[in-house]
Design a protein around this motif. Structure first.
Motif, short mmCIF file in Angstrom:
data_model
loop_
_atom_site.label_atom_id
_atom_site.label_comp_id
_atom_site.label_asym_id
_atom_site.label_seq_id
_atom_site.Cartn_x
_atom_site.Cartn_y
_atom_site.Cartn_z
N MET A 1 0.84 -1.19 0.00
CA MET A 1 0.00 0.00 0.00
C MET A 1 0.88 1.25 0.00
O MET A 1 1.82 1.36 0.80
CB MET A 1 -0.91 0.01 1.24
N ARG A 2 0.56 2.18 -0.90
CA ARG A 2 1.29 3.44 -0.94
C ARG A 2 0.66 4.44 0.04
O ARG A 2 -0.53 4.72 -0.05
CB ARG A 2 1.26 4.01 -2.35
N LEU A 3 1.47 4.93 0.93
CA LEU A 3 1.02 5.89 1.93
C LEU A 3 1.96 7.09 1.95
O LEU A 3 3.10 7.00 1.48
CB LEU A 3 0.97 5.23 3.31
N TYR A 4 1.48 8.20 2.50
CA TYR A 4 2.21 9.46 2.39
C TYR A 4 2.39 10.13 3.75
O TYR A 4 1.44 10.23 4.54
CB TYR A 4 1.48 10.41 1.44
N LYS A 5 3.62 10.57 3.99
CA LYS A 5 3.96 11.34 5.18
C LYS A 5 4.29 12.77 4.75
O LYS A 5 5.21 12.99 3.97
CB LYS A 5 5.16 10.73 5.91
N ILE A 93 6.16 12.34 1.42
CA ILE A 93 7.09 11.22 1.25
C ILE A 93 6.27 9.95 1.06
O ILE A 93 5.47 9.58 1.93
CB ILE A 93 7.99 11.08 2.49
N GLU A 94 6.46 9.30 -0.07
CA GLU A 94 5.69 8.09 -0.38
C GLU A 94 6.43 6.87 0.14
O GLU A 94 7.61 6.67 -0.16
CB GLU A 94 5.48 7.98 -1.88
N VAL A 95 5.73 6.07 0.93
CA VAL A 95 6.30 4.83 1.46
C VAL A 95 5.39 3.67 1.05
O VAL A 95 4.22 3.86 0.71
CB VAL A 95 6.46 4.88 2.99
N ASP A 96 5.94 2.48 1.11
CA ASP A 96 5.22 1.28 0.70
C ASP A 96 5.19 0.30 1.87
O ASP A 96 6.23 -0.20 2.28
CB ASP A 96 5.91 0.66 -0.52
N ILE A 97 3.98 0.08 2.40
CA ILE A 97 3.81 -0.80 3.56
C ILE A 97 2.76 -1.84 3.21
O ILE A 97 1.69 -1.50 2.69
CB ILE A 97 3.38 0.00 4.80
N PRO A 98 3.02 -3.12 3.46
CA PRO A 98 2.02 -4.15 3.13
C PRO A 98 0.68 -3.89 3.81
O PRO A 98 0.63 -3.47 4.98
CB PRO A 98 2.67 -5.43 3.67
N ASP A 99 -0.40 -4.13 3.08
CA ASP A 99 -1.74 -3.89 3.61
C ASP A 99 -1.99 -4.63 4.92
O ASP A 99 -2.72 -4.13 5.78
CB ASP A 99 -2.80 -4.35 2.59
N ASN A 100 -1.41 -5.81 5.04
CA ASN A 100 -1.69 -6.66 6.20
C ASN A 100 -0.62 -6.54 7.29
O ASN A 100 -0.55 -7.41 8.18
CB ASN A 100 -1.82 -8.12 5.77
N HIS A 101 0.20 -5.50 7.24
CA HIS A 101 1.23 -5.35 8.28
C HIS A 101 0.55 -5.21 9.64
O HIS A 101 -0.39 -4.43 9.80
CB HIS A 101 2.10 -4.13 7.99
N PRO A 102 1.01 -5.95 10.66
CA PRO A 102 0.32 -5.94 11.96
C PRO A 102 0.33 -4.58 12.67
O PRO A 102 -0.52 -4.34 13.54
CB PRO A 102 1.10 -6.99 12.78
N PRO A 157 9.41 -1.57 5.76
CA PRO A 157 9.71 -2.85 5.11
C PRO A 157 10.38 -2.68 3.76
O PRO A 157 11.07 -3.57 3.28
CB PRO A 157 8.32 -3.49 4.95
N ASN A 158 10.16 -1.51 3.12
CA ASN A 158 10.72 -1.22 1.80
C ASN A 158 11.33 0.18 1.82
O ASN A 158 10.86 1.06 2.54
CB ASN A 158 9.63 -1.29 0.72
N PRO A 159 12.36 0.42 1.01
CA PRO A 159 12.96 1.76 0.96
C PRO A 159 11.96 2.80 0.46
O PRO A 159 10.97 2.47 -0.20
CB PRO A 159 14.11 1.59 -0.04
N VAL A 160 12.21 4.05 0.79
CA VAL A 160 11.38 5.15 0.30
C VAL A 160 11.38 5.11 -1.23
O VAL A 160 12.44 5.01 -1.86
CB VAL A 160 11.92 6.51 0.80
N ARG A 161 10.21 5.21 -1.83
CA ARG A 161 10.10 5.04 -3.28
C ARG A 161 9.98 6.36 -4.03
O ARG A 161 10.36 6.46 -5.19
CB ARG A 161 8.91 4.15 -3.61
N ARG A 162 9.40 7.39 -3.37
CA ARG A 162 9.17 8.64 -4.09
C ARG A 162 9.01 9.81 -3.11
O ARG A 162 8.50 9.64 -2.01
CB ARG A 162 7.90 8.52 -4.95
N ILE A 163 9.48 10.98 -3.55
CA ILE A 163 9.28 12.24 -2.84
C ILE A 163 8.50 13.17 -3.75
O ILE A 163 8.89 13.38 -4.91
CB ILE A 163 10.63 12.90 -2.47
N ILE A 164 7.40 13.71 -3.24
CA ILE A 164 6.63 14.70 -3.99
C ILE A 164 6.87 16.06 -3.33
O ILE A 164 6.56 16.25 -2.15
CB ILE A 164 5.14 14.36 -4.01
N VAL A 165 7.45 16.97 -4.09
CA VAL A 165 7.85 18.28 -3.56
C VAL A 165 6.78 19.30 -3.89
O VAL A 165 6.28 19.36 -5.02
CB VAL A 165 9.20 18.71 -4.20
#
Length: 210
Positions: A1-5, A93-102, A157-165
């Motif tokens: 899942m793509r999520l944003y900070k 900051i776009e990060v990728d975290i599995p949908d089912n992460h506890p 769980p995964n490296p940062v994939r994208r930065i939106i400025v």
């Protein structure tokens, strides 16, 4: 899942920490901006007042163990950029975290207070997590997901994939982030605003014309 900070330019050290260390800071929940954070009302079936009191104490103890990192499932929100990225002068900051992460929970929006129905067999830790996954409906625009964690940092769980400025970012800071992203192999985009919403426009590689 793509999520944003979202981060503002005054929080650049936190942005860099995420980019270089692939981790998210989890805050003490009492420092978050919702004054009703962690408050709840309850109903119960038990008749034993002592047991009810002990269970409430257990929930309060479990709440103290939980730290929170708030994320959004979207970057396409004027309010998120205004409130959390200093009016389009910060980043998402776009990060990728599995949908089912506890540790990941999707927020539910409703009344001012979280509503807890006590039943026999309820686990105080899970009840505390449900409380922190509930917010007043006025916050619904945030489309929030939360990391509920026991430590100060959550390792991605995964490296940062994208930065939106944001398109209003200071040019010097923008160029610095552009250099870092190229060296870290992180995609960098820049916001553009139109009638259909907020775009994330690709940024040319260093040395290429705009």
């Amino acid at each position: 899942m793509r999520l944003y900070k979202f981060r503002g330019p005054s929080q650049i050290e936190f942005t860099l920490d995420i980019m270089f260390n692939d981790r998210l800071y989890c805050a003490d929940w009492t420092t978050l901006n919702d004054p009703m954070e962690g408050q709840f009302v309850y109903s119960h079936r038990a008749t034993d007042e002592v047991d009810r009191s002990a269970y409430l104490d257990d929930i309060r103890m479990e709440k103290k163990k939980i730290r929170i990192c708030s994320l959004s499932s979207t970057y396409d929100s004027h309010l998120l950029w205004a409130h959390y990225a200093d009016g389009f002068s910060g980043v998402a900051i776009e990060v990728d975290i599995p949908d089912n992460h506890p540790s990941l929970m999707k927020m539910e929006y409703g009344g001012v207070f979280a509503n807890v129905n006590f039943q026999d067999g309820d686990v105080p830790r899970e009840t505390a997590r449900r409380i922190f996954a509930s917010k007043y409906i006025d916050w619904k625009y945030e489309k929030e997901f939360r990391i509920l964690h026991g430590e100060h940092f959550f390792e991605l769980p995964n490296p940062v994939r994208r930065i939106i400025v944001g398109h209003r970012m200071n040019p010097s800071l923008f160029e610095a982030l552009r250099i870092i992203c190229e060296r870290k192999d992180i995609e960098i985009n820049r916001t553009g605003i139109g009638d259909e919403g907020i775009d994330a426009d690709p940024v040319p590689a260093l040395g290429e014309p705009w």
